[in-house]
Design a protein around this motif. Structure first.
Motif, PDB file in Angstrom:
ATOM      1  N   VAL A 157       0.850  -1.192   0.000  1.00  0.00           N
ATOM      2  CA  VAL A 157       0.000   0.000   0.000  1.00  0.00           C
ATOM      3  C   VAL A 157       0.887   1.243   0.000  1.00  0.00           C
ATOM      4  CG1 VAL A 157      -1.769   1.293   1.245  1.00  0.00           C
ATOM      5  CG2 VAL A 157      -1.835  -1.211   1.230  1.00  0.00           C
ATOM      6  N   VAL A 158       0.733   2.101  -1.011  1.00  0.00           N
ATOM      7  CA  VAL A 158       1.577   3.291  -1.130  1.00  0.00           C
ATOM      8  C   VAL A 158       0.790   4.595  -1.021  1.00  0.00           C
ATOM      9  CG1 VAL A 158       3.382   2.147  -2.450  1.00  0.00           C
ATOM     10  CG2 VAL A 158       1.445   3.157  -3.664  1.00  0.00           C
ATOM     11  N   VAL A 159      -0.541   4.529  -1.141  1.00  0.00           N
ATOM     12  CA  VAL A 159      -1.364   5.731  -1.055  1.00  0.00           C
ATOM     13  C   VAL A 159      -2.656   5.411  -0.318  1.00  0.00           C
ATOM     14  CG1 VAL A 159      -2.715   7.451  -2.329  1.00  0.00           C
ATOM     15  CG2 VAL A 159      -0.484   6.749  -3.204  1.00  0.00           C
ATOM     16  N   ILE A 160      -3.010   6.258   0.647  1.00  0.00           N
ATOM     17  CA  ILE A 160      -4.337   6.272   1.257  1.00  0.00           C
ATOM     18  C   ILE A 160      -4.672   7.731   1.466  1.00  0.00           C
ATOM     19  CG2 ILE A 160      -5.806   5.609   3.204  1.00  0.00           C
ATOM     20  CD1 ILE A 160      -3.909   3.311   3.796  1.00  0.00           C
ATOM     21  N   GLU A 161      -5.572   8.272   0.662  1.00  0.00           N
ATOM     22  CA  GLU A 161      -5.887   9.693   0.805  1.00  0.00           C
ATOM     23  C   GLU A 161      -7.227  10.031   0.163  1.00  0.00           C
ATOM     24  OE1 GLU A 161      -2.864  11.944  -1.135  1.00  0.00           O
ATOM     25  OE2 GLU A 161      -3.216  11.081  -3.113  1.00  0.00           O
ATOM     26  N   GLU A 162      -7.766  11.173   0.571  1.00  0.00           N
ATOM     27  CA  GLU A 162      -8.994  11.681  -0.019  1.00  0.00           C
ATOM     28  C   GLU A 162      -8.615  12.517  -1.236  1.00  0.00           C
ATOM     29  OE1 GLU A 162     -12.248  14.983   1.280  1.00  0.00           O
ATOM     30  OE2 GLU A 162     -11.922  13.356   2.716  1.00  0.00           O
ATOM     31  N   ILE A 180      -7.764   1.995  -6.201  1.00  0.00           N
ATOM     32  CA  ILE A 180      -9.188   1.754  -5.993  1.00  0.00           C
ATOM     33  C   ILE A 180      -9.765   2.976  -5.291  1.00  0.00           C
ATOM     34  CG2 ILE A 180      -8.720   0.458  -3.858  1.00  0.00           C
ATOM     35  CD1 ILE A 180     -11.289  -1.189  -4.549  1.00  0.00           C
ATOM     36  N   PHE A 181     -10.953   3.419  -5.748  1.00  0.00           N
ATOM     37  CA  PHE A 181     -11.611   4.611  -5.216  1.00  0.00           C
ATOM     38  C   PHE A 181     -12.898   4.204  -4.505  1.00  0.00           C
ATOM     39  CE2 PHE A 181      -8.781   5.959  -8.495  1.00  0.00           C
ATOM     40  CZ  PHE A 181      -8.313   7.205  -8.097  1.00  0.00           C
ATOM     41  N   LEU A 182     -12.973   4.573  -3.232  1.00  0.00           N
ATOM     42  CA  LEU A 182     -14.064   4.139  -2.359  1.00  0.00           C
ATOM     43  C   LEU A 182     -14.898   5.332  -1.911  1.00  0.00           C
ATOM     44  CD1 LEU A 182     -11.714   1.973  -0.146  1.00  0.00           C
ATOM     45  CD2 LEU A 182     -13.253   1.067  -1.885  1.00  0.00           C
ATOM     46  N   PRO A 183     -16.160   5.101  -1.544  1.00  0.00           N
ATOM     47  CA  PRO A 183     -17.000   6.200  -1.048  1.00  0.00           C
ATOM     48  C   PRO A 183     -16.399   6.833   0.210  1.00  0.00           C
ATOM     49  CG  PRO A 183     -18.332   4.269  -1.580  1.00  0.00           C
ATOM     50  CD  PRO A 183     -16.908   3.822  -1.634  1.00  0.00           C
ATOM     51  N   LEU A 184     -16.587   8.140   0.367  1.00  0.00           N
ATOM     52  CA  LEU A 184     -16.135   8.805   1.586  1.00  0.00           C
ATOM     53  C   LEU A 184     -16.833   8.173   2.793  1.00  0.00           C
ATOM     54  CD1 LEU A 184     -16.149  12.585   0.558  1.00  0.00           C
ATOM     55  CD2 LEU A 184     -14.224  10.984   0.577  1.00  0.00           C
ATOM     56  N   GLY A 185     -16.094   8.064   3.868  1.00  0.00           N
ATOM     57  CA  GLY A 185     -16.652   7.457   5.073  1.00  0.00           C
ATOM     58  C   GLY A 185     -16.413   5.968   5.175  1.00  0.00           C
ATOM     59  N   THR A 186     -15.863   5.358   4.110  1.00  0.00           N
ATOM     60  CA  THR A 186     -15.559   3.926   4.151  1.00  0.00           C
ATOM     61  C   THR A 186     -14.473   3.653   5.186  1.00  0.00           C
ATOM     62  OG1 THR A 186     -16.097   3.687   1.794  1.00  0.00           O
ATOM     63  CG2 THR A 186     -14.774   1.951   2.792  1.00  0.00           C
ATOM     64  N   GLU A 187     -14.622   2.586   5.936  1.00  0.00           N
ATOM     65  CA  GLU A 187     -13.633   2.209   6.954  1.00  0.00           C
ATOM     66  C   GLU A 187     -12.456   1.494   6.287  1.00  0.00           C
ATOM     67  OE1 GLU A 187     -13.146  -0.830  10.761  1.00  0.00           O
ATOM     68  OE2 GLU A 187     -15.157  -0.356  10.007  1.00  0.00           O
ATOM     69  N   ILE A 188     -11.309   2.159   6.215  1.00  0.00           N
ATOM     70  CA  ILE A 188     -10.122   1.570   5.599  1.00  0.00           C
ATOM     71  C   ILE A 188      -9.474   0.590   6.566  1.00  0.00           C
ATOM     72  CG2 ILE A 188      -7.894   2.029   4.520  1.00  0.00           C
ATOM     73  CD1 ILE A 188     -10.296   3.107   2.972  1.00  0.00           C
ATOM     74  N   ASN A 189      -9.102  -0.573   6.052  1.00  0.00           N
ATOM     75  CA  ASN A 189      -8.609  -1.653   6.903  1.00  0.00           C
ATOM     76  C   ASN A 189      -7.100  -1.880   6.763  1.00  0.00           C
ATOM     77  OD1 ASN A 189      -9.800  -3.601   8.792  1.00  0.00           O
ATOM     78  ND2 ASN A 189      -8.907  -5.154   7.449  1.00  0.00           N
ATOM     79  N   VAL A 190      -6.418  -1.018   6.003  1.00  0.00           N
ATOM     80  CA  VAL A 190      -4.973  -1.149   5.806  1.00  0.00           C
ATOM     81  C   VAL A 190      -4.328   0.202   6.093  1.00  0.00           C
ATOM     82  CG1 VAL A 190      -5.113  -3.023   4.118  1.00  0.00           C
ATOM     83  CG2 VAL A 190      -5.225  -0.634   3.331  1.00  0.00           C
ATOM     84  N   LYS A 191      -2.990   0.216   6.126  1.00  0.00           N
ATOM     85  CA  LYS A 191      -2.261   1.463   6.319  1.00  0.00           C
ATOM     86  C   LYS A 191      -1.079   1.506   5.352  1.00  0.00           C
ATOM     87  CE  LYS A 191       0.468  -0.304  10.246  1.00  0.00           C
ATOM     88  NZ  LYS A 191      -0.045  -1.684  10.177  1.00  0.00           N
ATOM     89  N   ILE A 192      -0.507   2.689   5.182  1.00  0.00           N
ATOM     90  CA  ILE A 192       0.630   2.871   4.280  1.00  0.00           C
ATOM     91  C   ILE A 192       1.755   1.912   4.664  1.00  0.00           C
ATOM     92  CG2 ILE A 192       2.414   4.456   3.491  1.00  0.00           C
ATOM     93  CD1 ILE A 192      -0.199   5.268   2.406  1.00  0.00           C
ATOM     94  N   GLY A 193       2.314   1.252   3.653  1.00  0.00           N
ATOM     95  CA  GLY A 193       3.429   0.334   3.883  1.00  0.00           C
ATOM     96  C   GLY A 193       3.020  -1.106   4.093  1.00  0.00           C
ATOM     97  N   ASP A 194       1.722  -1.366   4.293  1.00  0.00           N
ATOM     98  CA  ASP A 194       1.263  -2.744   4.484  1.00  0.00           C
ATOM     99  C   ASP A 194       1.501  -3.573   3.224  1.00  0.00           C
ATOM    100  OD1 ASP A 194       0.418  -2.204   7.018  1.00  0.00           O
ATOM    101  OD2 ASP A 194      -1.723  -2.441   6.633  1.00  0.00           O
TER     102      ASP A 194
END
Length: 218
Positions: free
Chosen positions: A75-80, A191-205
């Motif tokens: 995982v390299v990106v998690i952002e709005e 992958i693009f998810l609806p706002l408010g979705t509970e993300i289950n991973v973090k950067i670097g996973d």
């Protein structure tokens, strides 16, 4: 573990190349050290192709409450972000970088119907470049699940990846965990998810396609 169909031509080319250079070495009676070096290079190339196009068998029980990872990698990106091609509004983006040593099969993160598909020719920036998502060669797939929620995911070519393969088209019914495509060599999937979705991973996973839960849906 099986060998993916996308690798048949590559394996045939490497095996033919290995056969030819070994035959030449034998015909011209090359020194034993040279022959062993050629044998080692031939074996290395064949092993590289075999590992790159490996395709693990996955048994996925579809679950509409989760979003599965579409690819093996990190995982390299998690952002709005503002998704400008289809939704034209803000979404949560999760990106997975696939190195050359990862399995390169791409799997459906959700079940549903393909409501949008488009192939985009483009550049070959390194896959972790911020602009690779919008400027590189890529495909865009949108799947609407049974609840009417849409999810967008992209295959993105990298600096080495020069061929994106996809197996879906608009109006196709797809099943979570099944293959929707393949990318040769280092690349990325967004992958693009609806706002408010509970993300289950973090950067670097480190994540596994068709197994790791990227997000949980309310």
């Amino acid at each position: 573990m099986k060998f993916h169909k996308e690798g048949y031509v590559s394996l045939a080319v490497v095996v033919l190349f290995a056969f030819i250079i070994n035959a030449i070495a034998d015909y011209y009676m090359a020194p034993q050290l040279v022959k062993w070096l050629i044998y080692a290079i031939s074996a290395f190339l064949i092993i590289v192709v075999l590992q790159f196009f490996r395709s693990p068998t996955k048994h996925v029980v579809p679950d509409e409450s989760i979003v599965l990872c579409p690819a093996d990698g990190k995982v390299v990106v998690i952002e709005e972000v503002e998704e400008t091609e289809y939704f034209k509004e803000k979404r949560l983006q999760v990106s997975v970088f696939m190195s050359p040593i990862n399995v390169h099969v791409n799997r459906n993160p959700v079940s549903g119907v393909v409501s949008y598909f488009k192939y985009h020719p483009g550049k070959f920036l390194v896959a972790w470049h911020p602009k690779s998502s919008t400027e590189n060669e890529r495909t865009t797939v949108v799947v609407r699940n049974a609840s009417g929620v849409e999810f967008l995911f992209r295959q993105i070519a990298g600096a080495l990846a020069r061929r994106i393969v996809w197996y879906v088209k608009e109006n196709d019914k797809v099943t979570q965990g099944d293959e929707f495509g393949f990318i040769k060599f280092g690349s990325r999937v967004d992958i693009f998810l609806p706002l408010g979705t509970e993300i289950n991973v973090k950067i670097g996973d480190k994540v596994i396609g068709g197994k790791t839960i990227i997000a949980k849906l309310s």
